[in-house]
Scaffold this active site. Structure first.
Site, PDB file in Angstrom:
ATOM      1  N   GLY A   1       0.829  -1.207   0.000  1.00 42.85           N
ATOM      2  CA  GLY A   1       0.000   0.000   0.000  1.00 42.85           C
ATOM      3  C   GLY A   1       0.864   1.257   0.000  1.00 42.85           C
ATOM      4  O   GLY A   1       2.096   1.185  -0.087  1.00 42.85           O
TER       5      GLY A   1
ATOM      6  N   ASN B   1      -2.778  -8.604   0.041  1.00 42.74           N
ATOM      7  CA  ASN B   1      -3.668  -9.298  -0.908  1.00 42.74           C
ATOM      8  C   ASN B   1      -4.078  -8.370  -2.061  1.00 42.74           C
ATOM      9  O   ASN B   1      -4.968  -8.709  -2.832  1.00 42.74           O
ATOM     10  CB  ASN B   1      -4.911  -9.842  -0.193  1.00 42.74           C
TER      11      ASN B   1
ATOM     12  N   GLY C   1      -3.915  -2.100  -2.568  1.00 37.47           N
ATOM     13  CA  GLY C   1      -2.503  -1.806  -2.850  1.00 37.47           C
ATOM     14  C   GLY C   1      -2.162  -2.112  -4.296  1.00 37.47           C
ATOM     15  O   GLY C   1      -3.037  -2.486  -5.084  1.00 37.47           O
TER      16      GLY C   1
ATOM     17  N   LEU D   1      -2.201 -17.056   9.172  1.00 35.22           N
ATOM     18  CA  LEU D   1      -0.965 -17.150   8.374  1.00 35.22           C
ATOM     19  C   LEU D   1       0.110 -17.828   9.217  1.00 35.22           C
ATOM     20  O   LEU D   1       0.354 -17.424  10.356  1.00 35.22           O
ATOM     21  CB  LEU D   1      -0.504 -15.735   7.985  1.00 35.22           C
TER      22      LEU D   1
ATOM     23  N   LYS E   1       2.767 -12.958  19.288  1.00 28.22           N
ATOM     24  CA  LYS E   1       2.866 -13.729  20.535  1.00 28.22           C
ATOM     25  C   LYS E   1       3.740 -14.968  20.312  1.00 28.22           C
ATOM     26  O   LYS E   1       4.656 -15.244  21.086  1.00 28.22           O
ATOM     27  CB  LYS E   1       1.446 -14.131  20.969  1.00 28.22           C
TER      28      LYS E   1
ATOM     29  N   TYR F   1     -14.939   1.692   9.519  1.00 27.45           N
ATOM     30  CA  TYR F   1     -13.487   1.935   9.630  1.00 27.45           C
ATOM     31  C   TYR F   1     -13.132   2.336  11.066  1.00 27.45           C
ATOM     32  O   TYR F   1     -12.244   1.756  11.683  1.00 27.45           O
ATOM     33  CB  TYR F   1     -13.112   3.035   8.643  1.00 27.45           C
TER      34      TYR F   1
HETATM   35  P1  NAD Z   1      -3.521   1.657   1.265  1.00 28.11           P
HETATM   36  O1  NAD Z   1      -4.893   1.301   0.862  1.00 28.11           O
HETATM   37  O2  NAD Z   1      -2.632   2.299   0.266  1.00 28.11           O
HETATM   38  O3  NAD Z   1      -2.756   0.401   1.855  1.00 28.11           O
HETATM   39  C1  NAD Z   1      -3.392  -0.639   2.529  1.00 28.11           C
HETATM   40  C2  NAD Z   1      -2.779  -1.950   2.061  1.00 28.11           C
HETATM   41  O4  NAD Z   1      -3.374  -3.033   2.803  1.00 28.11           O
HETATM   42  C3  NAD Z   1      -3.021  -2.239   0.593  1.00 28.11           C
HETATM   43  O5  NAD Z   1      -1.824  -2.628  -0.034  1.00 28.11           O
HETATM   44  C4  NAD Z   1      -4.045  -3.368   0.600  1.00 28.11           C
HETATM   45  O6  NAD Z   1      -3.974  -4.197  -0.538  1.00 28.11           O
HETATM   46  C5  NAD Z   1      -3.658  -4.079   1.891  1.00 28.11           C
HETATM   47  N1  NAD Z   1      -4.739  -4.879   2.471  1.00 28.11           N
HETATM   48  C6  NAD Z   1      -6.016  -4.509   2.739  1.00 28.11           C
HETATM   49  N2  NAD Z   1      -6.696  -5.520   3.284  1.00 28.11           N
HETATM   50  C7  NAD Z   1      -5.829  -6.561   3.373  1.00 28.11           C
HETATM   51  C8  NAD Z   1      -5.943  -7.894   3.856  1.00 28.11           C
HETATM   52  N3  NAD Z   1      -7.083  -8.354   4.371  1.00 28.11           N
HETATM   53  N4  NAD Z   1      -4.854  -8.690   3.803  1.00 28.11           N
HETATM   54  C9  NAD Z   1      -3.683  -8.243   3.290  1.00 28.11           C
HETATM   55  N5  NAD Z   1      -3.525  -6.993   2.812  1.00 28.11           N
HETATM   56  C10 NAD Z   1      -4.580  -6.160   2.858  1.00 28.11           C
HETATM   57  O7  NAD Z   1      -3.671   2.603   2.544  1.00 28.11           O
HETATM   58  P2  NAD Z   1      -2.580   3.466   3.340  1.00 28.11           P
HETATM   59  O8  NAD Z   1      -2.961   4.888   3.207  1.00 28.11           O
HETATM   60  O9  NAD Z   1      -1.212   3.063   2.987  1.00 28.11           O
HETATM   61  O10 NAD Z   1      -2.894   3.031   4.834  1.00 28.11           O
HETATM   62  C11 NAD Z   1      -2.123   2.041   5.485  1.00 28.11           C
HETATM   63  C12 NAD Z   1      -2.569   1.913   6.935  1.00 28.11           C
HETATM   64  O11 NAD Z   1      -2.397   3.155   7.607  1.00 28.11           O
HETATM   65  C13 NAD Z   1      -4.029   1.504   7.086  1.00 28.11           C
HETATM   66  O12 NAD Z   1      -4.136   0.588   8.163  1.00 28.11           O
HETATM   67  C14 NAD Z   1      -4.715   2.796   7.432  1.00 28.11           C
HETATM   68  O13 NAD Z   1      -5.856   2.588   8.210  1.00 28.11           O
HETATM   69  C15 NAD Z   1      -3.632   3.541   8.199  1.00 28.11           C
HETATM   70  N6  NAD Z   1      -3.818   4.998   8.113  1.00 28.11           N
HETATM   71  C16 NAD Z   1      -3.482   5.684   6.983  1.00 28.11           C
HETATM   72  C17 NAD Z   1      -3.672   7.053   6.942  1.00 28.11           C
HETATM   73  C18 NAD Z   1      -3.278   7.877   5.741  1.00 28.11           C
HETATM   74  O14 NAD Z   1      -3.383   9.109   5.783  1.00 28.11           O
HETATM   75  N7  NAD Z   1      -2.798   7.296   4.648  1.00 28.11           N
HETATM   76  C19 NAD Z   1      -4.236   7.717   8.034  1.00 28.11           C
HETATM   77  C20 NAD Z   1      -4.592   6.986   9.145  1.00 28.11           C
HETATM   78  C21 NAD Z   1      -4.361   5.616   9.191  1.00 28.11           C
END
Ligand code: NAD
Length: 320
Positions: free
Chosen positions: A10, A32, A36, A61, A105, A145
């Site tokens: 991601g 997955n 991403g 996993l 863990k 969320y």
């Molecule tokens: P993103 O969507 O670019 O990345 C998320 C990644 O998780 C993707 O590659 C997606 O394919 C993968 N993913 C989703 N569900 C999955 C699953 N069940 N199994 C395996 N992979 C899975 O989002 P991001 O902006 O990079 O955010 C990453 C994390 O940071 C998230 O947890 C998000 O909640 C948190 N976050 C981001 C921001 C922001 O501003 N970007 C702010 C607050 C929190």
């Protein structure tokens, strides 16, 4: 260290993979590709210290070998994504976090949870310190969320208290930078993309709602420091420089040299009016603060979007 990054393909996850590899660690990326992209990690595939496991972390996993740290970043993160994927969002926040904690863990690894400023909901305290419990509508559309992340925080603390897992929880405030998707609906890509095309920029409400924007390199530095600290409870990371959404749109129009005009649409349900981190804890504990002002981060991000959209770079356009 051997580090497991869930969601490593991601936006933020791929920058974390880059950083840990650059620091000389091994990285196992679990993704997955729900939201991403393979492109985000294409440059890492040839490195022997990098391994990709294509897997849905909401399912168990099993991993061979030692793992020293798990960074659980898998989750749809933009409103467009989680509104479209409500159940997968709830699953990865609950079952995915549980699976990650199980690995932590078993391997006696540190576990760092990517939480979010959304746990504060539409806050009635401003700026938000970690001690604020939030103002969330659990059954509204965004609840999938916000509540997934609130549950993820609760179970992370339960593993800390009951199983002594070394936990870290980062409450990330809006972060931006290269590798964001054009269509992901978050304000910065949602403004840069039409600005570069000369199309109208849509602002919700009057644009008076505020946000703060942290450049991704600053966030990654904070996350690395938090991982190496011994702070088990939630910590805000973000840039407290606050802008109204209208100011952001105007900054982007200026920085892209665009002729786009701004159009207004009704505010979506439960859209927070103000969002700004209180980073006192991070400053005190990690000696961290966001170092990149919007004026420095925006041009780098705009340049990346230009390339991704197949447009000539600003420098090239000036010389051409
Ligand atoms: P993103 O969507 O670019 O990345 C998320 C990644 O998780 C993707 O590659 C997606 O394919 C993968 N993913 C989703 N569900 C999955 C699953 N069940 N199994 C395996 N992979 C899975 O989002 P991001 O902006 O990079 O955010 C990453 C994390 O940071 C998230 O947890 C998000 O909640 C948190 N976050 C981001 C921001 C922001 O501003 N970007 C702010 C607050 C929190």
């Amino acid at each position: 260290m051997r580090v497991l990054v869930t969601g490593g393909a991601g936006f933020i996850g791929s920058h974390l993979c880059d950083r840990f590899l650059r620091d000389g660690h091994e990285v196992v990326c679990v993704d997955n590709f729900l939201t991403g992209s393979r492109t985000n990690i294409a440059h890492l595939r040839a490195q022997s210290a990098f391994r990709l496991i294509e897997h849905d972390i909401s399912k168990p996993l099993t991993l061979d070998g030692a793992i020293d740290a798990i960074l659980h970043f898998a989750s749809p993160a933009s409103p467009i994504d989680y509104l479209k994927l409500p159940i997968q969002t709830l699953k990865v926040g609950s079952l995915g976090t549980l699976n990650g904690l199980g690995i932590a863990k078993a391997k006696q690894a540190r576990f760092l949870l990517a939480s979010t400023s959304e746990v504060y909901g539409d806050p009635s305290v401003h700026p938000q310190p970690e001690s604020y419990w939030g103002h969330v509508n659990p059954v509204g559309p965004r609840g999938v969320y916000d509540e997934a992340k609130r549950f993820a925080e609760a179970i992370t603390m339960a593993y800390h208290r009951e199983h002594q897992v070394a936990t870290r929880i980062v409450r990330i405030f809006n972060t931006y930078g290269p590798r964001m998707r054009m269509q992901d609906g978050r304000a910065i890509p949602a403004f840069i993309t039409p600005a570069l095309r000369g199309e109208p920029i849509t602002v919700f409400g009057t644009g008076a709602q505020t946000r703060s924007f942290c450049y991704v390199d600053d966030l990654v530095e904070g996350i690395v420091r938090l991982l190496h600290s011994d702070h088990a409870e939630p910590m805000n990371l973000g840039n407290p420089e606050e802008y109204t959404i209208l100011q952001l749109a105007q900054r982007i129009i200026e920085a892209t040299g665009s002729k786009s005009r701004i159009v207004y649409q009704t505010l979506p349900q439960d859209d927070p009016k103000q969002r700004c981190p209180d980073i006192t804890l991070a400053t005190r504990t990690l000696q961290w603060q966001a170092a990149t002002p919007l004026a420095a981060g925006l041009p780098k991000t705009i340049e990346w979007f230009r390339t991704a959209m197949g447009l000539a770079s600003a420098a090239g356009a000036r010389h051409g």
